[in-house]
Design an enzyme around this catalytic site. Sequence first.
Site, short mmCIF file in Angstrom:
data_model
loop_
_atom_site.label_atom_id
_atom_site.label_comp_id
_atom_site.label_asym_id
_atom_site.label_seq_id
_atom_site.Cartn_x
_atom_site.Cartn_y
_atom_site.Cartn_z
N SER A 52 22.64 27.80 14.19
CA SER A 52 22.81 29.19 13.81
C SER A 52 24.17 29.32 13.16
O SER A 52 25.18 28.95 13.75
CB SER A 52 22.74 30.08 15.06
OG SER A 52 23.11 31.39 14.72
N GLY A 56 30.00 31.69 16.30
CA GLY A 56 31.37 31.33 15.94
C GLY A 56 31.71 29.87 16.11
O GLY A 56 31.71 29.09 15.17
N THR A 57 32.02 29.48 17.33
CA THR A 57 32.47 28.13 17.58
C THR A 57 31.42 27.12 17.15
O THR A 57 31.73 26.09 16.57
CB THR A 57 32.81 27.96 19.07
OG1 THR A 57 33.69 29.01 19.46
CG2 THR A 57 33.48 26.64 19.34
N ASN A 118 17.22 35.92 10.93
CA ASN A 118 16.97 36.44 12.28
C ASN A 118 16.08 37.67 12.27
O ASN A 118 15.18 37.80 13.10
CB ASN A 118 18.30 36.76 12.97
CG ASN A 118 18.61 35.81 14.08
OD1 ASN A 118 17.78 35.00 14.48
ND2 ASN A 118 19.81 35.90 14.59
N ASN A 140 13.07 31.32 19.13
CA ASN A 140 13.29 29.87 19.05
C ASN A 140 11.99 29.09 19.10
O ASN A 140 11.84 28.08 18.40
CB ASN A 140 14.23 29.41 20.16
CG ASN A 140 15.66 29.82 19.91
OD1 ASN A 140 16.05 30.06 18.77
ND2 ASN A 140 16.44 29.91 20.97
N GLU A 166 11.32 11.55 -0.41
CA GLU A 166 10.22 12.19 -1.13
C GLU A 166 10.14 13.67 -0.76
O GLU A 166 9.90 14.51 -1.63
CB GLU A 166 8.90 11.51 -0.82
CG GLU A 166 8.76 10.13 -1.41
CD GLU A 166 7.46 9.48 -0.98
OE1 GLU A 166 6.38 10.06 -1.29
OE2 GLU A 166 7.51 8.42 -0.35
#
Length: 177
Positions: A52, A56-57, A118, A140, A166
């Site tokens: 995603s 952030g991290t 999303n 998910n 390919e």
Amino acid sequence: ECLLVHNGHEKASTFARGHYTVGKEMIDKFNDRLRYIVDQCDNVQGFMIHHSVGGGTGSGLGALILERIAVDYRKKSKLGSEVYPTQRMQKCVIEPYNALLATHWLLDHTEVSLVFDNAAIYDICQKQLQIKRPSYDHMNRLLTKVISSSTASWRFQSQLNVDLNEFQTGLVPFPRL
């Protein structure tokens, strides 16, 4: 042996923290684990990375990992499947900033990106699958089915088998120059 790499519960929510501070501390450990996995393979065609880009991290660390893979395995294909944030489901004000910075690294270090939105995934869960309040688990699961279907020709024997190159050639008729 556990091959997972983790660093506790990092929740800084910034790309820079994941790429430049936490990521720099963890990248060697990750690289060792990846090298171990690659050494166990007979023929590595490439890498497929899922993440995603609004987080952030994680988005910063993901970009750093892509950069390292591009350097260490430069002749191998790198495909990504990225989930982009939407304002409607935003958990943090800097998600667009994180996504913008992650996209810069994706352009430089992946040959193919499968982009997911999303909001669109949420709408599909609500309208098509008739789930009133879709959770991240629902979303998910939908993503894994889509990605699994698109990669089936790499994983199973059939007349439609294609290798990673390919597959990539069919998706990107005009590579970036």
